[in-house]
Design a protein around this motif. Sequence first.
Motif, PDB file in Angstrom:
ATOM      1  N   SER A  77      50.818  38.127 -49.197  1.00  0.00           N
ATOM      2  CA  SER A  77      50.138  38.412 -47.933  1.00  0.00           C
ATOM      3  C   SER A  77      50.432  37.336 -46.896  1.00  0.00           C
ATOM      4  N   HIS A  78      50.475  36.089 -47.337  1.00  0.00           N
ATOM      5  CA  HIS A  78      50.721  34.998 -46.394  1.00  0.00           C
ATOM      6  C   HIS A  78      52.181  34.970 -45.952  1.00  0.00           C
ATOM      7  N   GLN A  79      53.080  35.293 -46.860  1.00  0.00           N
ATOM      8  CA  GLN A  79      54.488  35.398 -46.482  1.00  0.00           C
ATOM      9  C   GLN A  79      54.670  36.498 -45.435  1.00  0.00           C
ATOM     10  N   TRP A  80      53.971  37.612 -45.636  1.00  0.00           N
ATOM     11  CA  TRP A  80      54.023  38.702 -44.659  1.00  0.00           C
ATOM     12  C   TRP A  80      53.531  38.216 -43.300  1.00  0.00           C
ATOM     13  N   LEU A  81      52.424  37.460 -43.293  1.00  0.00           N
ATOM     14  CA  LEU A  81      51.853  36.963 -42.045  1.00  0.00           C
ATOM     15  C   LEU A  81      52.827  36.039 -41.324  1.00  0.00           C
ATOM     16  N   ARG A  82      53.444  35.111 -42.047  1.00  0.00           N
ATOM     17  CA  ARG A  82      54.372  34.168 -41.411  1.00  0.00           C
ATOM     18  C   ARG A  82      55.591  34.893 -40.860  1.00  0.00           C
ATOM     19  N   ASP A  83      56.097  35.861 -41.607  1.00  0.00           N
ATOM     20  CA  ASP A  83      57.237  36.647 -41.120  1.00  0.00           C
ATOM     21  C   ASP A  83      56.856  37.412 -39.849  1.00  0.00           C
ATOM     22  N   LYS A  84      55.627  37.901 -39.814  1.00  0.00           N
ATOM     23  CA  LYS A  84      55.167  38.650 -38.652  1.00  0.00           C
ATOM     24  C   LYS A  84      55.088  37.749 -37.424  1.00  0.00           C
ATOM     25  N   ILE A  85      54.570  36.535 -37.610  1.00  0.00           N
ATOM     26  CA  ILE A  85      54.477  35.595 -36.496  1.00  0.00           C
ATOM     27  C   ILE A  85      55.875  35.240 -35.971  1.00  0.00           C
ATOM     28  N   LEU A  86      56.824  35.027 -36.871  1.00  0.00           N
ATOM     29  CA  LEU A  86      58.199  34.736 -36.455  1.00  0.00           C
ATOM     30  C   LEU A  86      58.798  35.918 -35.692  1.00  0.00           C
ATOM     31  N   GLN A  87      58.496  37.118 -36.143  1.00  0.00           N
ATOM     32  CA  GLN A  87      58.972  38.320 -35.454  1.00  0.00           C
ATOM     33  C   GLN A  87      58.404  38.395 -34.036  1.00  0.00           C
ATOM     34  N   TYR A  88      57.128  38.097 -33.908  1.00  0.00           N
ATOM     35  CA  TYR A  88      56.500  38.093 -32.587  1.00  0.00           C
ATOM     36  C   TYR A  88      57.136  37.036 -31.680  1.00  0.00           C
ATOM     37  N   ALA A  89      57.393  35.872 -32.277  1.00  0.00           N
ATOM     38  CA  ALA A  89      57.957  34.760 -31.490  1.00  0.00           C
ATOM     39  C   ALA A  89      59.333  35.116 -30.920  1.00  0.00           C
ATOM     40  N   GLU A  90      60.094  35.888 -31.664  1.00  0.00           N
ATOM     41  CA  GLU A  90      61.433  36.273 -31.203  1.00  0.00           C
ATOM     42  C   GLU A  90      61.374  37.247 -30.043  1.00  0.00           C
ATOM     43  N   THR A  91      60.282  38.008 -29.953  1.00  0.00           N
ATOM     44  CA  THR A  91      60.200  39.036 -28.912  1.00  0.00           C
ATOM     45  C   THR A  91      59.436  38.569 -27.677  1.00  0.00           C
ATOM     46  N   SER A  92      58.774  37.406 -27.753  1.00  0.00           N
ATOM     47  CA  SER A  92      57.945  36.967 -26.622  1.00  0.00           C
ATOM     48  C   SER A  92      58.750  36.096 -25.661  1.00  0.00           C
TER      49      SER A  92
END
Length: 301
Positions: free
Chosen positions: A286-301
């Motif tokens: 679950s935490h790996q999923w969360l960190r990957d999600k944050i990185l994904q958001y960072a790439e699009t912002s």
Amino acid sequence: MSETGKLDLNLLTVFLEVYRLKSITLASESLAMTQPGVSGALKRLQQQIGADLFTREGRGIAPTNAAIQLAQQIEPALQGITSAVSTLKQFDNQQHHQFHILVNESALIRLQPIVEADQTLGNISLEFNMVPNNEEELLHSLSMQKADLAIDIHYPQVNGYKTQRVQDDELVLITRKDHPRISDSISEAQYYHEKHVTFRMRRSNQYTADYFTTLPLKERKISAECDSLITMCALISSSDCIGSTSRYIANRFAERFQLQVLPIPFETVPVQQYMIWHKRTDNHPSHQWLRDKILQYAETS
């Protein structure tokens, strides 16, 4: 037991580590907590159950009979919970789950709109709260699992915690567009001549410009000190004061507040955002999923 009848399970984790190591000092190192934090957790647990758990023995501590009985009863249950969680093969975003993330203002402005627009979250929710003002409180929140992750510019260099850089930015200067003396650029002499609206970073307790420069800055004429970047932009837009912020924030609000964005007239270091988390959650799906999600958001912002 407390008035509400609810026992804080996080206190039991601290208790078991002290019980295992027979030392508050060693337990604080193992849990990546401060010694006062461990002692405070034990005190709260003792108040909730109405019994002393440890006594002084020489230079160390020894468990009471109540502590021995408590450990024997709860250790297998907590180990079972930990084992069940760690054996999860994947994280299913169709199951209801809420993540608690501590962020600074800049990260909040970047991430919250993207999260609200994300149609792939399923039944997952991400709740943002501001990072606390002191490092001990931040580490305590992560260690006691009151927060899953933190995102900040100033990160702790403490054993037991991990960090990963999320985003790079740079420091810029902002003034109102129709400033009577500044247009397109500013010299170092002008920088010190003008009045400033400053932003004090929450945990480092430094002004933004001081934190991101390679050499110490001289004393400036401070007109106002803010704890909000938006307030700083608003004040600068209606005065002749100048201020410093990241290029992302400056560009994001330049049109709304009628600001001009200028290079800083001295050498600066990159403005970098970091994810911070407790090492015990590093391999949790679950935490790996969360960190990957944050990185994904960072790439699009």
